[in-house]
Enzyme design. Sequence first.
Site, PDB file in Angstrom:
ATOM      1  N   ALA A 263     -96.614 -41.873  37.748  1.00  0.00           N
ATOM      2  CA  ALA A 263     -96.644 -40.922  38.950  1.00  0.00           C
ATOM      3  C   ALA A 263     -96.262 -41.501  40.424  1.00  0.00           C
ATOM      4  CB  ALA A 263     -98.232 -40.088  39.224  1.00  0.00           C
ATOM      5  N   GLY A 264     -96.793 -42.766  40.518  1.00  0.00           N
ATOM      6  CA  GLY A 264     -96.445 -43.692  41.685  1.00  0.00           C
ATOM      7  C   GLY A 264     -94.969 -43.847  42.025  1.00  0.00           C
TER       8      GLY A 264
ATOM      9  N   GLU B  96     -89.807 -48.059  23.241  1.00  0.00           N
ATOM     10  CA  GLU B  96     -90.208 -49.493  23.272  1.00  0.00           C
ATOM     11  C   GLU B  96     -89.417 -50.409  24.123  1.00  0.00           C
ATOM     12  OE1 GLU B  96     -91.932 -53.015  20.307  1.00  0.00           O
ATOM     13  OE2 GLU B  96     -91.100 -51.099  19.352  1.00  0.00           O
TER      14      GLU B  96
ATOM     15  N   HIS C 247     -88.178 -54.394  46.953  1.00  0.00           N
ATOM     16  CA  HIS C 247     -87.332 -54.536  45.595  1.00  0.00           C
ATOM     17  C   HIS C 247     -86.561 -53.208  45.356  1.00  0.00           C
ATOM     18  CE1 HIS C 247     -91.285 -54.116  44.246  1.00  0.00           C
ATOM     19  NE2 HIS C 247     -91.001 -53.799  43.171  1.00  0.00           N
TER      20      HIS C 247
ATOM     21  N   ASP D 251     -86.599 -50.810  35.571  1.00  0.00           N
ATOM     22  CA  ASP D 251     -87.907 -52.013  35.010  1.00  0.00           C
ATOM     23  C   ASP D 251     -87.776 -52.959  36.161  1.00  0.00           C
ATOM     24  OD1 ASP D 251     -89.106 -52.403  32.473  1.00  0.00           O
ATOM     25  OD2 ASP D 251     -88.184 -54.368  32.685  1.00  0.00           O
ATOM     26  N   SER D 252     -89.151 -53.269  36.503  1.00  0.00           N
ATOM     27  CA  SER D 252     -89.472 -54.090  37.484  1.00  0.00           C
ATOM     28  C   SER D 252     -90.712 -54.763  37.062  1.00  0.00           C
ATOM     29  CB  SER D 252     -89.926 -53.191  38.680  1.00  0.00           C
ATOM     30  OG  SER D 252     -90.865 -52.413  38.590  1.00  0.00           O
TER      31      SER D 252
ATOM     32  N   LYS E 153     -92.877 -50.128  53.575  1.00  0.00           N
ATOM     33  CA  LYS E 153     -92.488 -50.690  51.954  1.00  0.00           C
ATOM     34  C   LYS E 153     -91.107 -50.487  51.417  1.00  0.00           C
ATOM     35  CE  LYS E 153     -93.717 -51.087  47.375  1.00  0.00           C
ATOM     36  NZ  LYS E 153     -94.581 -50.445  46.175  1.00  0.00           N
TER      37      LYS E 153
ATOM     38  N   HIS F   5     -93.204 -42.399  33.306  1.00  0.00           N
ATOM     39  CA  HIS F   5     -94.276 -41.400  33.176  1.00  0.00           C
ATOM     40  C   HIS F   5     -95.252 -41.960  34.106  1.00  0.00           C
ATOM     41  CE1 HIS F   5     -93.792 -39.147  28.935  1.00  0.00           C
ATOM     42  NE2 HIS F   5     -92.918 -40.082  29.038  1.00  0.00           N
TER      43      HIS F   5
END
Length: 208
Positions: free
Chosen positions: A18-19, A47, A185, A76-77, A180, A16
Amino acid sequence: MMRKLSPGSKIVLASHNAGKLREFSTLLAESGITVISAAELDLPEPEETEETFTGNAAIKALAAARASGLPALADDSGFCVSALDNRPGVYSARWGGPTKDMQVAMERVHREMGDNPDQRAFFVAALCLAWPDGETRTVQGECHGTVVWPPRGDHGHGYDPMFVPEGESRTFAEMSEAEKNAVSHRGRALTAFLNTCLDTSTQKTERK
């Protein structure tokens, strides 16, 4: 045979944020992959209960794929600081408190580092592609560098303003999106994802 995405596929980004949606849409556009967000489909956020980036990415991707009926990609970062025993790690967003305020999170990193001379840090991004039937594919990318304070730059998101990647003098937040993506990563994880999960045979045929 390993299942792959064909160019022109539509996938759900299990986020969710936006970036992240903007970043992934840009990175995947050249490969002909259309990205829609979990927010657009009003999908719930599961969760994150795993202790690894790959585990949490799989939780999110599988939940979105099963709820939407489409392949889903989850990331997942996290930010890992050497002086803090690689914390905040998988808890990077939670360091921003209930509202996930990243200014609060960056200030906590700075406060807990104190006068420690070890400024080394790295970002990790794990990507998981899941299909509604439960099949998954996972890749990971890292970017190493150093922590700086005070934060610098207005681009990017998360901990970007306090991280300078190796070989650079600017923070992620001082770089353009393209600059970037070339070293980040997430950019590296996306490259691994495209090499592993995208069917390029169609593209090769079309070029002939």
